[in-house]
Design a protein around this motif. Structure first.
Motif, short mmCIF file in Angstrom:
data_model
loop_
_atom_site.label_atom_id
_atom_site.label_comp_id
_atom_site.label_asym_id
_atom_site.label_seq_id
_atom_site.Cartn_x
_atom_site.Cartn_y
_atom_site.Cartn_z
N ARG A 132 0.81 -1.22 0.00
CA ARG A 132 0.00 0.00 0.00
C ARG A 132 0.85 1.28 0.00
N TYR A 133 2.07 1.20 -0.52
CA TYR A 133 2.89 2.41 -0.59
C TYR A 133 2.61 3.13 -1.92
N PRO A 134 2.11 4.36 -1.86
CA PRO A 134 1.62 5.04 -3.08
C PRO A 134 2.69 5.54 -4.04
N PHE A 135 3.98 5.39 -3.68
CA PHE A 135 5.05 5.88 -4.57
C PHE A 135 5.96 4.74 -5.02
N THR A 136 5.43 3.56 -5.07
CA THR A 136 6.18 2.39 -5.52
C THR A 136 6.45 2.49 -7.02
N ASN A 137 7.69 2.21 -7.42
CA ASN A 137 8.05 2.22 -8.83
C ASN A 137 9.30 1.36 -9.05
N CYS A 138 9.69 1.18 -10.31
CA CYS A 138 10.92 0.47 -10.63
C CYS A 138 11.44 1.00 -11.96
N THR A 139 12.42 0.34 -12.55
CA THR A 139 12.96 0.85 -13.82
C THR A 139 11.95 0.74 -14.96
N ASN A 140 10.88 -0.03 -14.76
CA ASN A 140 9.91 -0.23 -15.83
C ASN A 140 8.68 0.67 -15.72
N CYS A 141 8.63 1.51 -14.68
CA CYS A 141 7.44 2.35 -14.52
C CYS A 141 7.74 3.54 -13.62
N GLY A 142 6.75 4.44 -13.56
CA GLY A 142 6.85 5.56 -12.62
C GLY A 142 7.19 6.89 -13.27
N PRO A 143 7.49 7.89 -12.44
CA PRO A 143 7.76 9.24 -12.96
C PRO A 143 9.09 9.30 -13.69
N MET B 75 17.94 7.41 0.13
CA MET B 75 17.49 6.02 0.18
C MET B 75 17.96 5.32 1.45
N CYS B 76 17.07 4.51 2.01
CA CYS B 76 17.44 3.67 3.14
C CYS B 76 18.34 2.52 2.64
N ASP B 77 18.90 1.75 3.56
CA ASP B 77 19.85 0.69 3.18
C ASP B 77 19.20 -0.34 2.26
N LEU B 78 17.95 -0.70 2.54
CA LEU B 78 17.29 -1.70 1.70
C LEU B 78 17.07 -1.19 0.28
N CYS B 79 16.67 0.07 0.15
CA CYS B 79 16.47 0.66 -1.18
C CYS B 79 17.81 0.80 -1.92
N LYS B 80 18.86 1.15 -1.16
CA LYS B 80 20.19 1.25 -1.78
C LYS B 80 20.65 -0.09 -2.32
N ASP B 81 20.38 -1.16 -1.58
CA ASP B 81 20.77 -2.50 -2.04
C ASP B 81 20.07 -2.85 -3.36
N ASP C 37 18.28 -6.94 -9.66
CA ASP C 37 17.03 -6.39 -9.14
C ASP C 37 16.39 -5.47 -10.18
N ARG C 38 15.08 -5.52 -10.33
CA ARG C 38 14.45 -4.66 -11.33
C ARG C 38 14.46 -3.19 -10.93
N ARG C 39 14.90 -2.90 -9.71
CA ARG C 39 15.04 -1.51 -9.28
C ARG C 39 16.48 -1.02 -9.40
N GLN D 13 15.82 5.64 -10.59
CA GLN D 13 16.14 6.91 -9.92
C GLN D 13 15.07 7.35 -8.90
N PRO D 14 13.76 7.09 -9.12
CA PRO D 14 12.77 7.49 -8.11
C PRO D 14 12.55 6.43 -7.03
N ASN D 15 13.43 5.42 -6.95
CA ASN D 15 13.24 4.32 -6.01
C ASN D 15 13.04 4.82 -4.58
N ALA D 16 12.07 4.26 -3.88
CA ALA D 16 11.77 4.69 -2.51
C ALA D 16 10.88 3.65 -1.84
N CYS D 17 10.70 3.80 -0.54
CA CYS D 17 9.81 2.93 0.22
C CYS D 17 9.20 3.76 1.35
N PRO D 18 8.30 3.20 2.15
CA PRO D 18 7.66 3.99 3.22
C PRO D 18 8.65 4.59 4.23
N ASN D 19 9.82 3.97 4.37
CA ASN D 19 10.79 4.45 5.35
C ASN D 19 11.59 5.66 4.87
#
Length: 721
Positions: A94-105, A127-133, A140-142, A146-152
């Motif tokens: 339910r994170y409204p800003f989820t994206n990857c290299t195949n979608c998003g802004p 980016m948090c450590d998990l997003c950086k990884d 990983d498809r992320r 560049q807009p990678n993010a998570c709730p944290n």
């Protein structure tokens, strides 16, 4: 294989070492199976000295002079990310800003090239450590999303009232849904700007939105939960289903099923503008048994779309009850694209989110800036044989839209280091662009409006031969100083000759006649009957101030001559029932198309005259035929279709005359009137049956949004040197 890959402002650079067969396999794989959003324009391959790389790495991006890397448009949420937000065990549930290299802004957040996070509006979110990884992991498809993010670590949602007070709640999205169920109007910040949203099944709240937004008749766009919901409320062909499900996610014009949704969504229309969710936030809005939402651009009429948080608080007060904001900055605002399917292919009407910016290659093009049109503006720029067409800007009728235009121009020039040597613009002496052009200390080339229309269609279809162009639109300044719009041209990229047109009538009151179609109806009746006009006024027009309009025409008071097909459609629409003032572009003509009885096969008589080496359609018999049908109580639906059939008939006949005389069998159709499906299909199919090769628009809009491309190519052909 070892080596490296890196982004540069010229494109992707890959330096790789390995066995010859592996390298050829890699190149072939890259050509045949590029990343989902990749568009490989060209690939340069060269042998280099062996450096004995020990590993393969992703290097930091470079900025190079004269680079021209295309930026992807913003793309709808992919299926993988959608699964993430639906999985309650996933950290992006339910994170409204989820994206990857195949979608998003993409384009809406980029400040500068090369496309790296620090040069986007995501720079402020570390980016948090998990997003950086994920970001660093080649598997990983992320990887480098560049807009990678998570709730944290990423952007967050907040719900406020119109005074800026935060609404205290456990879940802003669920609370937003509850507000809409209660009949509230919400301002929702999305990918490219704000939308005004409400429950599309609530007729009362839709009317409140119309009243608050001062939008009495123009249809509202809808967002529907899923494709099954679309099928519930609309008829959907196979091609339409393909378009609406694409990752571009346009608003698609669809034939609506009867008596399913409130009629004030699209008053007197038989189509609905429908899109599917295209961000995680939108998908989440349909969680609590909501099926359909009104989702219309948040702006006051004729002003640009609202896209900044503080701007929304100021400009949407009095329209919305609450605002759902987020803290990811939109750098370049972006409207929703609008499309429809005609002749089994998509035809883009408004090119914006998902489709724009548009890039194409064009050989021998000079470095040019094309201003575009007054209405439905886009602009175009070229550099080193690369052509860029901006997203939809809008009608440049106020300072705010002009400033929006200038911001976009500055951004594109800056991001690509474009320094045009030539400026192309509409030849109308009083056009908005005159003052802008006069400030530029570069070569200036005016371009005739309808020539630009036809050339835009030629370029899209890669046609360089001389061609017959039918340009049907509302208004365009002609070389004789009159208003054109019902034109037959013979043209190439450089020159054109006007060889035929519909007859001219007066536009009583000038531009005011475009807002009140009954005035054009009186003008056509006066041309047909002269002083016997009063005996031939249909009952539906007898309450109008006819004597004043006739006096204006007789005394030539602000009554420019006009050969516009758009105004001809307006006049006929007024004859058979369009009342009052036009409240949005094309309203009267759209009503005429919607009324037409598809089973009617009749036509009206007309004359084709030859005057001063130009063929001219004399409309007198058409007007007489319509008025006779009205007096004989023939239905509006039959009259509307007979009129369409007549325009189709004389258009094809004139092409036959011109084609035979000039030995040309290629025809291009352009201009906003060709958004009319009956007309486009009818003329296209009849011309093809007569042996003509016919070219029409697909991704470049046929309306004035395509003008900038035509201006650019005409100016390049005319430029010195």
């Amino acid at each position: 294989m070892n080596g490296y890959v890196k982004n540069t402002s010229k494109g992707v650079c890959i330096d790789i070492e390995g066995k010859i067969r592996d390298i050829y396999h890699f190149i072939d794989h890259l050509k045949q199976n590029p990343p989902k959003l990749a568009n490989i324009d060209k690939m340069n391959i060269e042998d280099k000295k062996i450096l004995n790389y020990k590993s393969f790495e992703i290097k930091h991006s470079d900025e190079e002079a004269n680079g021209f890397t295309f930026i992807s448009p913003d793309i709808g949420t992919c299926e993988d990310c959608l699964r993430d937000i639906k999985n309650n065990k996933d950290r992006r549930y339910r994170y409204p800003f989820t994206n990857c290299t195949n979608c998003g802004p993409r384009f809406s957040i980029v400040k500068k090239l090369p496309y790296d996070r620090i040069l986007t509006t995501m720079e402020r979110f570390e980016m948090c450590d998990l997003c950086k990884d994920e970001y660093k992991n080649p598997l990983d498809r992320r990887l480098h999303a560049q807009p990678n993010a998570c709730p944290n670590c990423g952007p967050k949602i907040v719900l406020i009232d119109t005074f800026g007070n935060k609404i205290i709640c456990n879940d802003p999205i669920k609370q937003t849904i509850q507000f809409m169920k209660q009949g509230m109007i919400l301002g929702i910040k999305g990918l490219g700007g704000f939308h005004l949203a409400c429950d599309a099944k609530n007729k009362e709240v839709i009317q409140i939105l119309r009243n608050r937004k001062h939008r009495p008749n123009k249809p509202f766009a809808l967002m529907m939960k899923d494709i099954n919901t679309v099928k519930k409320y609309c008829y959907l062909s196979e091609e339409e289903e393909k378009v609406i499900l694409s990752n571009k996610r346009p608003i698609l014009l669809l034939n609506k099923r009867k008596e399913k949704l409130p009629d004030n969504i699209a008053p007197s229309g038989n189509k609905l503008g429908v899109m599917l969710p295209y961000t995680p936030l939108h998908y989440l809005l349909f969680e609590e048994k909501i099926e359909v939402l009104v989702m219309t651009s948040a702006n006051v009429s004729k002003l640009p779309m609202v896209y900044k948080n503080e701007e929304a608080l100021e400009k949407l007060k009095g329209i919305v009850d609450y605002l759902m904001l987020h803290d990811r900055e939109i750098y370049m605002p972006m409207d929703d694209s609008v499309s429809r399917v005609i002749l089994s292919e998509q035809r883009v009407i408004r090119s914006a989110r998902g489709y724009s910016p548009i890039f194409m290659r064009f050989k021998n093009i000079k470095d040019i800036f094309a201003c575009g049109s007054h209405f439905n503006n886009t602009f175009a720029l070229s550099k080193n044989e690369n052509v860029f067409i901006s997203p939809y800007i809008g009608d440049i009728e106020n300072v705010e839209t002009y400033n929006h235009f200038e911001k976009n121009v500055y951004h594109i020039k800056n991001i690509y280091s474009i320094n045009p040597k030539i400026i192309a613009y509409d030849m109308h002496p009083n056009d908005w662009s005159s003052s802008y052009v006069n400030k530029q200390n570069i070569e200036k080339i005016p371009v005739q409006h309808h020539h630009a229309h036809i050339v835009s269609c030629m370029v899209e279809n890669k046609i360089e031969d001389k061609i017959i162009g039918i340009a049907y639109d509302g208004t365009g300044y002609g070389t004789d100083g009159n208003v054109w719009g019902g034109e037959f041209l013979i043209c190439d990229y450089k020159e054109f000759e006007r060889v035929a047109h519909i007859n001219e009538v007066d536009m009583p009151g000038g531009d005011a006649a475009t807002k009140e179609p009954w005035k054009m109806a009186i003008s056509y009746i006066y041309k047909t009957y002269k002083n016997n006009i009063y005996e031939n006024i249909p009952l539906g027009l007898k309450d109008k101030n006819i004597k004043v309009i006739v006096a204006i025409i007789k005394n030539n008071i602000n009554s420019p001559k006009c050969s516009s097909m758009g105004r001809f459609f307006d006049a006929v629409s007024a004859l058979i029932g369009f009342k009052g003032k036009v409240t949005f572009e094309g309203e009267a003509a759209i009503l005429l198309e919607n009324k037409a009885d598809q089973n009617e096969a009749g036509t009206y008589d007309y004359d084709i005259e030859y005057i001063n080496r130009t063929h001219r359609v004399n409309t007198d018999k058409i007007i007489k035929g319509i008025i006779e049908d009205i007096n004989q109580h023939i239905s509006d639906a039959r009259i509307a279709k007979k009129f369409h059939n007549t325009v189709i008939d004389f258009s094809v006949k004139i092409c036959g005359i011109i084609g035979q005389k000039h030995h040309i069998n290629k025809v291009a159709l352009s201009g906003g009137v060709f958004q009319n499906e009956i007309l486009l299909k009818g003329i296209y199919e009849k011309l093809v049956s007569k042996g003509f090769e016919v070219y029409i628009h697909k991704y470049i809009p046929c309306n004035d949004s395509g003008i900038s491309l035509g201006q650019l190519v005409v100016a390049s052909s005319k430029a010195k040197g």
